[in-house]
Design an enzyme around this catalytic site. Structure first.
Site, PDB file in Angstrom:
ATOM      1  N   LYS A  95       0.832  -1.205   0.000  1.00 19.61           N
ATOM      2  CA  LYS A  95       0.000   0.000   0.000  1.00 19.61           C
ATOM      3  C   LYS A  95       0.866   1.253   0.000  1.00 19.61           C
ATOM      4  CE  LYS A  95      -4.151  -1.185   2.316  1.00 19.61           C
ATOM      5  NZ  LYS A  95      -4.478  -1.464   3.708  1.00 19.61           N
ATOM      6  N   LYS A 115      14.421   8.617   6.390  1.00 22.41           N
ATOM      7  CA  LYS A 115      15.113   9.122   5.211  1.00 22.41           C
ATOM      8  C   LYS A 115      14.113   9.365   4.075  1.00 22.41           C
ATOM      9  CE  LYS A 115      18.488   8.037   1.807  1.00 22.41           C
ATOM     10  NZ  LYS A 115      18.155   7.080   0.760  1.00 22.41           N
ATOM     11  N   LYS A 152       7.395  10.918  11.849  1.00 26.14           N
ATOM     12  CA  LYS A 152       8.494  10.097  12.356  1.00 26.14           C
ATOM     13  C   LYS A 152       9.745  10.325  11.502  1.00 26.14           C
ATOM     14  CE  LYS A 152       9.665   5.358  13.163  1.00 26.14           C
ATOM     15  NZ  LYS A 152       9.541   3.994  12.853  1.00 26.14           N
TER      16      LYS A 152
END
Ligand code: TRP
Length: 330
Positions: free
Chosen positions: A114, A195, A192
Protein backbone atom coordinates in the site's frame (compact mmCIF):
# COMPACT_ATOMS: atom_id res chain seq x y z
CA UNK A 1 27.04 -16.12 26.39
CA UNK A 2 23.66 -15.81 24.72
CA UNK A 3 23.64 -15.14 20.99
CA UNK A 4 22.07 -11.95 19.69
CA UNK A 5 21.33 -11.09 16.07
CA UNK A 6 20.08 -7.85 14.61
CA UNK A 7 20.14 -6.19 11.24
CA UNK A 8 19.60 -2.98 9.36
CA UNK A 9 18.89 -2.38 5.71
CA UNK A 10 21.49 -0.26 3.90
CA UNK A 11 19.20 2.38 2.49
CA UNK A 12 21.49 5.36 3.05
CA UNK A 13 23.28 7.30 5.74
CA UNK A 14 22.05 6.77 9.24
CA UNK A 15 20.22 9.45 11.18
CA UNK A 16 19.29 10.29 14.74
CA UNK A 17 16.29 7.95 14.60
CA UNK A 18 18.69 5.04 14.03
CA UNK A 19 20.78 6.09 17.02
CA UNK A 20 17.89 5.86 19.46
CA UNK A 21 16.10 3.06 17.63
CA UNK A 22 19.09 0.73 17.43
CA UNK A 23 22.71 1.85 17.68
CA UNK A 24 22.64 3.08 21.26
CA UNK A 25 21.27 -0.27 22.40
CA UNK A 26 23.54 -2.28 20.16
CA UNK A 27 26.53 -0.59 21.74
CA UNK A 28 25.43 -1.90 25.13
CA UNK A 29 24.47 -5.35 23.90
CA UNK A 30 27.88 -5.97 22.33
CA UNK A 31 29.31 -6.17 25.87
CA UNK A 32 26.63 -8.53 27.13
CA UNK A 33 25.91 -10.93 24.30
CA UNK A 34 27.68 -12.72 21.50
CA UNK A 35 26.41 -10.23 18.95
CA UNK A 36 26.00 -10.38 15.19
CA UNK A 37 25.03 -7.15 13.47
CA UNK A 38 24.07 -7.63 9.86
CA UNK A 39 23.92 -5.15 7.03
CA UNK A 40 21.03 -6.82 5.24
CA UNK A 41 21.61 -5.94 1.60
CA UNK A 42 19.46 -8.79 0.26
CA UNK A 43 16.60 -7.35 2.25
CA UNK A 44 17.33 -3.96 0.71
CA UNK A 45 16.90 -5.59 -2.72
CA UNK A 46 13.42 -6.83 -1.84
CA UNK A 47 12.07 -3.29 -1.80
CA UNK A 48 14.70 -1.45 -3.89
CA UNK A 49 15.55 -3.91 -6.65
CA UNK A 50 14.80 -1.29 -9.28
CA UNK A 51 17.36 1.10 -7.90
CA UNK A 52 20.55 -0.65 -6.89
CA UNK A 53 23.11 1.84 -8.25
CA UNK A 54 23.84 3.29 -4.84
CA UNK A 55 23.75 0.08 -2.86
CA UNK A 56 27.54 -0.24 -2.57
CA UNK A 57 27.83 3.34 -1.41
CA UNK A 58 25.09 2.84 1.18
CA UNK A 59 26.70 -0.30 2.57
CA UNK A 60 29.93 1.60 3.09
CA UNK A 61 28.16 4.58 4.70
CA UNK A 62 26.23 2.39 7.11
CA UNK A 63 29.41 0.57 8.04
CA UNK A 64 31.22 3.87 8.70
CA UNK A 65 28.30 5.03 10.83
CA UNK A 66 28.40 1.82 12.88
CA UNK A 67 32.11 2.10 13.52
CA UNK A 68 32.02 5.82 14.25
CA UNK A 69 29.23 5.29 16.72
CA UNK A 70 31.23 2.68 18.57
CA UNK A 71 30.00 -0.66 17.35
CA UNK A 72 33.23 -2.51 17.87
CA UNK A 73 34.38 -5.32 15.55
CA UNK A 74 36.48 -6.68 18.41
CA UNK A 75 33.35 -7.23 20.45
CA UNK A 76 30.65 -7.93 17.87
CA UNK A 77 30.66 -9.53 14.45
CA UNK A 78 29.55 -7.02 11.84
CA UNK A 79 28.90 -8.62 8.49
CA UNK A 80 27.33 -8.19 5.09
CA UNK A 81 24.39 -10.51 4.46
CA UNK A 82 25.21 -11.12 0.79
CA UNK A 83 28.74 -12.28 1.68
CA UNK A 84 27.39 -15.13 3.79
CA UNK A 85 25.75 -17.09 1.02
CA UNK A 86 24.82 -20.11 3.13
CA UNK A 87 22.09 -17.98 4.71
CA UNK A 88 20.40 -18.01 1.30
CA UNK A 89 20.57 -21.80 1.22
CA UNK A 90 19.04 -21.96 4.68
CA UNK A 91 16.35 -19.56 3.47
CA UNK A 92 15.63 -21.91 0.57
CA UNK A 93 15.27 -24.93 2.81
CA UNK A 94 13.09 -23.05 5.28
CA UNK A 95 10.92 -21.85 2.42
CA UNK A 96 9.93 -25.48 1.78
CA UNK A 97 8.20 -25.79 5.13
CA UNK A 98 6.54 -22.38 5.44
CA UNK A 99 2.86 -22.52 4.51
CA UNK A 100 1.74 -19.67 2.26
CA UNK A 101 -0.98 -18.79 4.72
CA UNK A 102 1.61 -17.90 7.37
CA UNK A 103 3.17 -15.35 5.06
CA UNK A 104 -0.17 -13.98 3.96
CA UNK A 105 -0.89 -13.23 7.60
CA UNK A 106 2.20 -11.05 8.08
CA UNK A 107 0.88 -7.49 8.06
CA UNK A 108 3.98 -5.82 6.60
CA UNK A 109 3.45 -7.42 3.17
CA UNK A 110 0.11 -5.75 2.44
CA UNK A 111 0.98 -2.57 4.36
CA UNK A 112 4.18 -2.01 2.43
CA UNK A 113 2.53 -2.65 -0.92
CA UNK A 114 0.00 0.00 0.00
CA UNK A 115 2.75 2.40 0.94
CA UNK A 116 5.36 1.64 -1.74
CA UNK A 117 3.21 0.42 -4.64
CA UNK A 118 2.65 -2.98 -6.17
CA UNK A 119 6.08 -3.11 -7.80
CA UNK A 120 7.23 -4.77 -4.62
CA UNK A 121 4.60 -7.50 -4.83
CA UNK A 122 7.31 -10.01 -5.73
CA UNK A 123 8.22 -13.54 -4.72
CA UNK A 124 11.31 -12.18 -2.95
CA UNK A 125 9.46 -9.57 -0.95
CA UNK A 126 6.77 -12.06 0.01
CA UNK A 127 9.57 -14.15 1.48
CA UNK A 128 11.11 -11.21 3.36
CA UNK A 129 10.22 -12.65 6.78
CA UNK A 130 11.55 -16.10 5.86
CA UNK A 131 14.87 -14.53 4.94
CA UNK A 132 14.86 -12.68 8.23
CA UNK A 133 14.16 -15.99 9.98
CA UNK A 134 17.14 -17.51 8.20
CA UNK A 135 19.32 -14.60 9.42
CA UNK A 136 18.35 -15.40 12.97
CA UNK A 137 18.18 -19.20 12.93
CA UNK A 138 21.53 -19.42 11.11
CA UNK A 139 23.17 -18.48 14.42
CA UNK A 140 20.65 -20.15 16.66
CA UNK A 141 20.25 -16.75 18.26
CA UNK A 142 18.10 -16.53 21.36
CA UNK A 143 17.82 -12.74 21.45
CA UNK A 144 16.72 -10.37 18.70
CA UNK A 145 16.48 -6.66 19.40
CA UNK A 146 13.88 -5.19 17.05
CA UNK A 147 11.35 -2.42 16.83
CA UNK A 148 7.69 -3.12 17.41
CA UNK A 149 6.99 -3.21 13.66
CA UNK A 150 9.14 -6.33 13.43
CA UNK A 151 7.31 -8.39 16.04
CA UNK A 152 5.19 -10.34 13.53
CA UNK A 153 8.40 -11.34 11.76
CA UNK A 154 9.83 -12.63 14.99
CA UNK A 155 6.68 -14.55 15.80
CA UNK A 156 6.97 -16.16 12.38
CA UNK A 157 10.61 -17.04 13.06
CA UNK A 158 9.53 -18.91 16.18
CA UNK A 159 6.82 -20.72 14.24
CA UNK A 160 9.30 -21.75 11.57
CA UNK A 161 11.77 -22.97 14.20
CA UNK A 162 9.02 -24.97 15.89
CA UNK A 163 7.86 -26.52 12.62
CA UNK A 164 11.39 -27.45 11.61
CA UNK A 165 12.03 -29.02 15.02
CA UNK A 166 8.75 -30.91 14.78
CA UNK A 167 9.46 -32.24 11.29
CA UNK A 168 13.16 -33.07 11.61
CA UNK A 169 13.99 -33.14 15.31
CA UNK A 170 15.30 -30.52 17.69
CA UNK A 171 17.53 -28.11 15.81
CA UNK A 172 16.64 -24.49 16.41
CA UNK A 173 16.13 -22.33 19.47
CA UNK A 174 12.98 -20.21 19.41
CA UNK A 175 14.34 -16.67 19.61
CA UNK A 176 12.89 -13.95 21.81
CA UNK A 177 12.55 -10.32 20.94
CA UNK A 178 14.33 -7.71 22.97
CA UNK A 179 12.14 -4.63 23.05
CA UNK A 180 13.66 -1.60 24.67
CA UNK A 181 11.61 1.50 25.04
CA UNK A 182 12.94 3.77 22.42
CA UNK A 183 11.91 7.40 22.53
CA UNK A 184 9.80 8.82 19.70
CA UNK A 185 12.07 10.69 17.32
CA UNK A 186 10.18 13.16 15.15
CA UNK A 187 11.67 14.56 11.95
CA UNK A 188 11.61 18.30 11.34
CA UNK A 189 8.23 18.08 9.60
CA UNK A 190 6.69 16.45 12.68
CA UNK A 191 6.35 12.98 11.13
CA UNK A 192 8.49 10.10 12.36
CA UNK A 193 12.11 10.69 11.35
CA UNK A 194 12.82 8.75 8.18
CA UNK A 195 15.11 9.12 5.21
CA UNK A 196 12.21 8.59 2.84
CA UNK A 197 10.29 11.51 4.37
CA UNK A 198 13.26 13.83 3.85
CA UNK A 199 12.97 15.05 7.41
CA UNK A 200 16.06 13.53 9.02
CA UNK A 201 19.06 14.87 10.86
CA UNK A 202 21.95 12.68 9.76
CA UNK A 203 24.82 11.52 11.92
CA UNK A 204 27.26 13.31 9.65
CA UNK A 205 25.36 16.60 9.30
CA UNK A 206 27.54 19.61 10.10
CA UNK A 207 26.71 22.25 12.67
CA UNK A 208 25.15 24.62 10.18
CA UNK A 209 22.91 21.95 8.67
CA UNK A 210 21.80 20.81 12.10
CA UNK A 211 20.84 24.37 12.99
CA UNK A 212 18.88 24.85 9.77
CA UNK A 213 16.98 21.64 10.37
CA UNK A 214 16.29 22.24 14.05
CA UNK A 215 14.94 25.72 13.25
CA UNK A 216 12.35 24.10 10.95
CA UNK A 217 10.76 22.02 13.71
CA UNK A 218 7.15 22.82 14.43
CA UNK A 219 6.64 23.46 18.14
CA UNK A 220 3.34 23.90 20.01
CA UNK A 221 1.12 25.77 17.50
CA UNK A 222 -0.61 27.57 20.40
CA UNK A 223 2.64 29.11 21.52
CA UNK A 224 2.37 32.11 19.23
CA UNK A 225 4.58 34.51 21.14
CA UNK A 226 7.87 33.96 22.81
CA UNK A 227 6.23 34.35 26.19
CA UNK A 228 3.01 32.42 25.55
CA UNK A 229 2.84 29.33 27.76
CA UNK A 230 3.61 26.17 25.79
CA UNK A 231 2.78 22.47 26.02
CA UNK A 232 6.03 20.49 26.06
CA UNK A 233 4.09 17.23 25.98
CA UNK A 234 3.03 17.86 22.38
CA UNK A 235 6.23 19.62 21.25
CA UNK A 236 8.62 17.93 18.82
CA UNK A 237 11.57 19.90 20.09
CA UNK A 238 10.84 18.83 23.64
CA UNK A 239 10.70 15.16 22.55
CA UNK A 240 14.25 15.57 21.32
CA UNK A 241 15.48 17.24 24.51
CA UNK A 242 14.14 14.22 26.32
CA UNK A 243 15.61 11.69 23.88
CA UNK A 244 19.07 13.24 24.18
CA UNK A 245 18.65 13.32 27.96
CA UNK A 246 19.45 16.99 28.13
CA UNK A 247 20.25 17.64 31.82
CA UNK A 248 18.18 20.83 31.53
CA UNK A 249 15.04 18.94 30.44
CA UNK A 250 13.11 19.62 33.63
CA UNK A 251 13.92 23.31 33.60
CA UNK A 252 12.98 23.59 29.93
CA UNK A 253 9.66 21.90 30.63
CA UNK A 254 8.82 24.27 33.49
CA UNK A 255 9.95 27.44 31.73
CA UNK A 256 8.10 26.52 28.54
CA UNK A 257 4.91 25.96 30.51
CA UNK A 258 5.36 29.24 32.34
CA UNK A 259 6.03 31.10 29.13
CA UNK A 260 9.49 32.23 30.18
CA UNK A 261 11.29 30.22 27.51
CA UNK A 262 10.78 31.05 23.83
CA UNK A 263 10.93 28.44 21.09
CA UNK A 264 13.94 29.97 19.37
CA UNK A 265 16.01 29.84 22.52
CA UNK A 266 14.78 26.34 23.23
CA UNK A 267 15.79 25.27 19.71
CA UNK A 268 19.23 26.79 20.11
CA UNK A 269 19.67 24.77 23.28
CA UNK A 270 18.71 21.68 21.32
CA UNK A 271 21.25 22.49 18.59
CA UNK A 272 23.92 22.56 21.27
CA UNK A 273 22.86 19.25 22.71
CA UNK A 274 22.73 17.55 19.31
CA UNK A 275 26.07 19.01 18.31
CA UNK A 276 27.78 17.94 21.50
CA UNK A 277 26.40 14.47 21.01
CA UNK A 278 27.25 14.18 17.34
CA UNK A 279 30.54 16.02 17.04
CA UNK A 280 32.79 13.24 18.41
CA UNK A 281 30.98 10.78 16.12
CA UNK A 282 31.38 13.14 13.18
CA UNK A 283 35.06 13.49 13.98
CA UNK A 284 35.57 9.76 14.19
CA UNK A 285 33.64 9.37 10.96
CA UNK A 286 36.11 11.65 9.17
CA UNK A 287 39.04 9.63 10.49
CA UNK A 288 37.48 6.38 9.36
CA UNK A 289 36.59 7.78 5.95
CA UNK A 290 40.25 8.39 5.26
CA UNK A 291 40.80 4.64 5.21
CA UNK A 292 37.78 3.35 3.39
CA UNK A 293 39.48 0.10 2.43
CA UNK A 294 39.89 -0.78 6.10
CA UNK A 295 36.15 -0.51 6.52
CA UNK A 296 35.54 -3.05 3.80
CA UNK A 297 38.23 -5.29 5.27
CA UNK A 298 36.41 -5.27 8.61
CA UNK A 299 33.21 -6.20 6.85
CA UNK A 300 34.94 -9.04 5.02
CA UNK A 301 36.54 -10.27 8.21
CA UNK A 302 33.17 -10.27 9.99
CA UNK A 303 31.54 -12.04 7.07
CA UNK A 304 34.21 -14.74 7.21
CA UNK A 305 33.55 -15.32 10.90
CA UNK A 306 29.80 -15.41 10.30
CA UNK A 307 30.25 -17.81 7.37
CA UNK A 308 31.96 -20.36 9.60
CA UNK A 309 29.08 -20.42 12.06
CA UNK A 310 26.43 -20.54 9.34
CA UNK A 311 28.25 -23.32 7.45
CA UNK A 312 28.09 -25.35 10.62
CA UNK A 313 24.36 -24.75 11.04
CA UNK A 314 23.72 -25.59 7.42
CA UNK A 315 25.67 -28.82 7.74
CA UNK A 316 23.38 -29.89 10.57
CA UNK A 317 20.32 -28.85 8.60
CA UNK A 318 21.50 -30.83 5.56
CA UNK A 319 21.74 -33.96 7.68
CA UNK A 320 18.39 -33.34 9.30
CA UNK A 321 16.55 -33.04 6.00
CA UNK A 322 18.59 -35.85 4.42
CA UNK A 323 20.41 -33.76 1.87
CA UNK A 324 23.41 -35.44 3.47
CA UNK A 325 23.62 -38.96 4.86
CA UNK A 326 25.18 -42.36 4.23
CA UNK A 327 26.05 -41.70 0.61
CA UNK A 328 26.66 -38.02 0.36
CA UNK A 329 28.87 -36.67 3.09
CA UNK A 330 30.16 -33.34 1.88
N1 TRP B 1 13.65 -6.66 8.97
C1 TRP B 1 14.50 -5.89 9.83
C2 TRP B 1 14.09 -4.41 9.75
O1 TRP B 1 13.64 -3.96 8.72
C3 TRP B 1 15.95 -6.03 9.44
C4 TRP B 1 16.45 -7.42 9.65
C5 TRP B 1 16.79 -8.31 8.69
C6 TRP B 1 16.68 -8.05 10.90
N2 TRP B 1 17.25 -9.45 9.24
C7 TRP B 1 17.19 -9.34 10.59
C8 TRP B 1 16.50 -7.65 12.22
C9 TRP B 1 17.51 -10.24 11.61
C10 TRP B 1 16.82 -8.57 13.23
C11 TRP B 1 17.33 -9.85 12.92
O2 TRP B 1 14.30 -3.70 10.70
Amino acid sequence: MEVLVSGMRPTGKLHIGHIFGALKNWKEYQDKYKSYFIIVDWHALTTNYQKTQELQEYIKEVMIDYLAFGIDPNKAVIYLQSMVKDVAVLHLILSMIVPLSWLERVPSFKDQIKELGKDIATYGFFGYPVLMSADILAFNASIVPVGEDQLPHLELTREIARRFNYLYGDTFIEPKELLTNTPYIPGFDGRKMSKSYNNAIFIDDDEKTIKEKVMKYITDPNKIYKNSPGRPEICNVFSLHKAFENPETKEIEENCKKGTLGCVECKLKLCNIINNFISPIRYKRKQIEKNKDDVIDILKEGSKKASEIVANTLDKVYYKVNLKGNLIKN
